[in-house]
Design an enzyme around this catalytic site. Structure first.
Site, mmCIF file in Angstrom:
data_model
loop_
_atom_site.group_PDB
_atom_site.id
_atom_site.type_symbol
_atom_site.label_atom_id
_atom_site.label_comp_id
_atom_site.label_asym_id
_atom_site.label_seq_id
_atom_site.Cartn_x
_atom_site.Cartn_y
_atom_site.Cartn_z
ATOM 1 N N GLU A 98 -9.756 2.071 4.849
ATOM 2 C CA GLU A 98 -9.538 3.276 4.021
ATOM 3 C C GLU A 98 -10.887 3.808 3.487
ATOM 4 O O GLU A 98 -11.125 5.019 3.507
ATOM 5 C CB GLU A 98 -8.603 2.888 2.878
ATOM 6 C CG GLU A 98 -8.289 3.971 1.889
ATOM 7 C CD GLU A 98 -7.465 3.398 0.725
ATOM 8 O OE1 GLU A 98 -6.451 2.713 0.968
ATOM 9 O OE2 GLU A 98 -7.858 3.625 -0.436
ATOM 10 N N SER A 126 0.832 -1.206 0.000
ATOM 11 C CA SER A 126 0.000 0.000 0.000
ATOM 12 C C SER A 126 0.860 1.247 0.000
ATOM 13 O O SER A 126 1.911 1.295 0.627
ATOM 14 C CB SER A 126 -0.917 0.025 1.219
ATOM 15 O OG SER A 126 -1.600 1.275 1.248
ATOM 16 N N HIS A 132 -7.098 -3.369 5.265
ATOM 17 C CA HIS A 132 -6.531 -2.017 5.161
ATOM 18 C C HIS A 132 -7.392 -1.175 4.216
ATOM 19 O O HIS A 132 -7.774 -0.048 4.537
ATOM 20 C CB HIS A 132 -5.080 -2.097 4.658
ATOM 21 C CG HIS A 132 -4.535 -0.788 4.163
ATOM 22 N ND1 HIS A 132 -4.889 -0.243 2.940
ATOM 23 C CD2 HIS A 132 -3.680 0.098 4.726
ATOM 24 C CE1 HIS A 132 -4.276 0.911 2.778
ATOM 25 N NE2 HIS A 132 -3.534 1.142 3.845
ATOM 26 N N ASN A 133 -7.704 -1.730 3.061
ATOM 27 C CA ASN A 133 -8.486 -0.975 2.084
ATOM 28 C C ASN A 133 -9.908 -0.724 2.569
ATOM 29 O O ASN A 133 -10.471 0.339 2.317
ATOM 30 C CB ASN A 133 -8.509 -1.714 0.741
ATOM 31 C CG ASN A 133 -7.185 -1.583 0.007
ATOM 32 O OD1 ASN A 133 -6.151 -1.401 0.627
ATOM 33 N ND2 ASN A 133 -7.218 -1.692 -1.297
ATOM 34 N N LYS A 184 -4.236 -6.787 3.770
ATOM 35 C CA LYS A 184 -4.286 -5.644 2.834
ATOM 36 C C LYS A 184 -5.737 -5.312 2.470
ATOM 37 O O LYS A 184 -6.114 -4.144 2.338
ATOM 38 C CB LYS A 184 -3.470 -5.976 1.573
ATOM 39 C CG LYS A 184 -3.601 -4.950 0.438
ATOM 40 C CD LYS A 184 -3.149 -3.567 0.867
ATOM 41 C CE LYS A 184 -2.871 -2.575 -0.253
ATOM 42 N NZ LYS A 184 -3.869 -2.358 -1.243
HETATM 43 P P1 NBP Z 1 -2.280 -2.275 -13.532
HETATM 44 O O1 NBP Z 1 -3.102 -2.851 -12.449
HETATM 45 O O2 NBP Z 1 -2.867 -1.237 -14.393
HETATM 46 O O3 NBP Z 1 -1.750 -3.484 -14.452
HETATM 47 C C1 NBP Z 1 -0.960 -3.221 -15.575
HETATM 48 C C2 NBP Z 1 0.133 -4.252 -15.686
HETATM 49 O O4 NBP Z 1 -0.424 -5.560 -15.797
HETATM 50 C C3 NBP Z 1 0.950 -4.018 -16.941
HETATM 51 O O5 NBP Z 1 2.291 -4.327 -16.665
HETATM 52 C C4 NBP Z 1 0.319 -5.016 -17.907
HETATM 53 O O6 NBP Z 1 1.170 -5.392 -18.963
HETATM 54 C C5 NBP Z 1 0.110 -6.175 -16.982
HETATM 55 N N1 NBP Z 1 -0.776 -7.181 -17.558
HETATM 56 C C6 NBP Z 1 -2.085 -7.138 -17.870
HETATM 57 BR BR1 NBP Z 1 -3.147 -5.660 -17.718
HETATM 58 N N2 NBP Z 1 -2.557 -8.290 -18.355
HETATM 59 C C7 NBP Z 1 -1.508 -9.124 -18.370
HETATM 60 C C8 NBP Z 1 -1.341 -10.466 -18.752
HETATM 61 N N3 NBP Z 1 -2.380 -11.190 -19.190
HETATM 62 N N4 NBP Z 1 -0.118 -11.008 -18.626
HETATM 63 C C9 NBP Z 1 0.908 -10.284 -18.160
HETATM 64 N N5 NBP Z 1 0.827 -8.996 -17.769
HETATM 65 C C10 NBP Z 1 -0.377 -8.419 -17.868
HETATM 66 O O7 NBP Z 1 -0.881 -1.712 -12.948
HETATM 67 P P2 NBP Z 1 -0.573 -0.907 -11.596
HETATM 68 O O8 NBP Z 1 -1.541 0.183 -11.355
HETATM 69 O O9 NBP Z 1 0.876 -0.596 -11.677
HETATM 70 O O10 NBP Z 1 -0.798 -1.999 -10.457
HETATM 71 C C11 NBP Z 1 -0.093 -3.214 -10.398
HETATM 72 C C12 NBP Z 1 -0.647 -4.060 -9.276
HETATM 73 O O11 NBP Z 1 -0.477 -3.353 -8.040
HETATM 74 C C13 NBP Z 1 -2.154 -4.324 -9.406
HETATM 75 O O12 NBP Z 1 -2.442 -5.604 -8.934
HETATM 76 C C14 NBP Z 1 -2.766 -3.280 -8.511
HETATM 77 O O13 NBP Z 1 -4.035 -3.660 -8.024
HETATM 78 C C15 NBP Z 1 -1.732 -3.209 -7.393
HETATM 79 N N6 NBP Z 1 -1.714 -1.950 -6.649
HETATM 80 C C16 NBP Z 1 -1.886 -0.767 -7.281
HETATM 81 C C17 NBP Z 1 -1.840 0.420 -6.546
HETATM 82 C C18 NBP Z 1 -1.993 1.754 -7.235
HETATM 83 O O14 NBP Z 1 -2.022 2.775 -6.523
HETATM 84 N N7 NBP Z 1 -2.065 1.798 -8.564
HETATM 85 C C19 NBP Z 1 -1.608 0.381 -5.180
HETATM 86 C C20 NBP Z 1 -1.403 -0.846 -4.574
HETATM 87 C C21 NBP Z 1 -1.462 -2.007 -5.315
HETATM 88 P P3 NBP Z 1 1.028 -4.668 -20.397
HETATM 89 O O15 NBP Z 1 1.820 -3.400 -20.287
HETATM 90 O O16 NBP Z 1 1.611 -5.629 -21.349
HETATM 91 O O17 NBP Z 1 -0.432 -4.417 -20.629
#
Ligand code: NBP
Length: 480
Positions: free
Chosen positions: A193, A132, A189-190, A186
């Protein structure tokens, strides 16, 4: 651009905002880090934009795996759900016994339990780790909640602790428990939130209903952030309220459409609370409040058909009212923590985890979205006492006793003026429920026995009883 064989200490899969920032965080802590993304152009761009990180760039999954020292350690930062399963499926044939996959995405804890069991059968290790702090946290130090075997924590714990946020020098990362425990925590936590943000929204609307301007409300939140309520969410509330829209000159908050979105983790918390029979009512109210806000047809019909007070609160002493709202906000926030931690306690019993709640509260003190001064007190209370509920912790019970008069006045004012405050009201109801010597459940049991012969227990004798309601109304003992 090709990867050097087996030279990286750790790898990150998924180069969207979270993965790329986490990889940079790892590099900043001296870990030689391999990076890979399904779409190669993204991997190449990250390496190009941040050459100083010395990433080992992999353009294919086999190349990525080959670049890692053994036992291989890799963190998945891909979209939760299907993408995570697809990536694991693709990795499995490439890995060797004892390699460790850490899933840092927002995965549902039951998926994590399933994946952990599957990989364990294959001689691999799976660490479901809540992370987080959003994109800034990923780069500068998030709160990290890893679940999985002790063995895997031995190999990845030190790295995760290094890149985590620090609270007075202590890492905001600790082993939570086996299989899905980290993602469960986690999820909670959410959920907290969600409740926290709902309370903040209610406090703001009450101040507005009492005649405070948005700018005045911003100053009030900024002042609150210097005291007991000090937290990241209160701090950024002041910032959001101070921000004017450059197009209209109005406070931006007045221009943003009044319909809250959600990604689902709050809903999971409530669904799991229902499964476990844990009253997480403040979190449920927060989820439902977002759903109500995002139901235009329902709201249009209600606005057309329903009448009520004009949503204005008459206030004689503005400072006194502000203090009452502050106390209502603090007390409600405490209840949301109590309900969330209760869900962790019951969930741990259900799934056979031994979760140290004090340690969870310590992790949440920095790096994460719900970080708050209150968490240090919560951690100390859990460390010092055996608590069934946070509400019974001595300093918390005392704080609630002091806050409750104000809390009741605020809820009453909201009800009288017709200002919706479901979070404050629900938190106060929970407080009154858990301290009540008798609830209304006896009558419920009588009714259930009347229409369904569901039986009831008596306060004066052991056993289950049924009254023959339609005959002579005599009572029969059904079982011991
Ligand atoms: P996203 O949740 O938007 O996911 C994008 C990533 O997933 C890209 O690298 C994409 O690759 C990859 N991907 C997808 Br979509 N489908 C795929 C597949 N079939 N095989 C392999 N890769 C695949 O990214 P994020 O916002 O950076 O979050 C990443 C993780 O962290 C998520 O699980 C999210 O819930 C979690 N998280 C996010 C936050 C936040 O604030 N954003 C906070 C805490 C946790 P590509 O580029 O080839 O499409």
């Amino acid at each position: 651009m090709s990867a050097t064989p087996a030279c990286a200490q750790i790898g990150v899969i998924g180069m969207a905002v979270m993965g790329s920032n986490l990889a940079r965080n790892l590099a900043h802590h001296g870990y030689r880090t391999a990076i890979y993304n399904r779409t190669t152009a993204t991997t190449v761009k990250v390496a190009h934009d941040f050459p100083q990180e010395g990433f080992v760039v992999a353009e294919s999954l086999p190349e990525f795996v080959a670049s890692l020292e053994r036992p291989r350690r890799m963190i998945l930062m891909v979209k939760a759900g299907v993408a995570t399963d697809a990536t694991i499926d693709a990795l499995i044939p490439l890995l060797d016994k004892d390699d460790i996959i850490v899933d840092g995405g927002n995965s549902f804890f039951q998926d994590t339990r399933r994946r952990e069991a599957r990989l364990r059968d294959l001689g691999l290790h799976f660490v479901g780790s809540g992370i987080s702090g959003g994109e800034v946290g990923a780069l500068e130090g998030p709160a990290i909640m890893p679940g999985g075997s002790q063995h895997s924590y031995h190999y990845v714990g030190r790295i995760l602790e290094d890149i985590s946020a620090k609270y007075e020098g202590e890492p905001c990362c600790a082993h939570i428990g086996p299989d899905g425990a980290g993602h469960f925590v986690k999820m909670i936590h959410n959920g907290i939130e969600y409740a926290d943000m709902q309370f903040i929204g209610e406090a703001y609307e009450l101040l507005r209903a009492a005649g405070f301007t948005t700018r005045e409300a911003a100053d009030i939140f900024a002042t609150w952030n210097t005291g007991d309520l000090s937290s990241y969410l209160i701090e950024i509330t002041a910032e959001v309220l101070r921000h004017d829209d450059p197009t209209t000159g109005l406070p931006l908050v007045d221009v943003i459409t009044d319909a809250a979105g959600m990604k689902g983790t709050g809903t999971w918390t409530v669904q799991e609370a229902l499964n476990l029979g844990v009253p997480a009512s403040t979190i449920a109210e927060a989820v439902f409040a977002r759903a109500t806000s995002s139901s235009p047809e329902l709201r249009a019909a209600g606005q057309e058909a329903l009448t009520g007070p004009d949503q204005h609160i008459e206030v004689e002493d503005r400072d006194e009212f502000t203090e009452q709202v502050r106390q209502a906000l603090w007390a409600s926030k405490v209840v949301a923590y109590a309900q969330g931690l209760d869900e962790i306690r019951v969930g741990a019993e259900e799934y056979g985890w031994s979760i140290d709640v004090a340690s969870v509260a310590r992790i949440w003190r920095a790096g994460c979205i719900i970080r708050a001064r209150l968490l240090d007190r919560i951690a100390n209370e859990y460390a010092a006492n055996h608590l069934v509920t946070l509400l019974e912790a001595p300093s918390i019970a005392e704080g609630l006793a002091q806050a409750q008069v104000s809390w009741r006045r605020v809820v009453a004012s909201a009800v009288e003026a017709g200002v919706p405050a479901p979070g404050f009201a629900s938190a106060l109801t929970y407080y009154d429920q858990v301290r009540a010597p008798r609830l209304n459940a006896a009558l419920t049991q009588g009714l259930r026995d009347f229409f369904g012969a569901h039986t009831y227990r008596r306060i004066d004798r052991p056993g289950s009883f049924h009254t023959l309601w339609s005959d002579d109304r005599s009572e029969v003992r059904v079982s011991d």
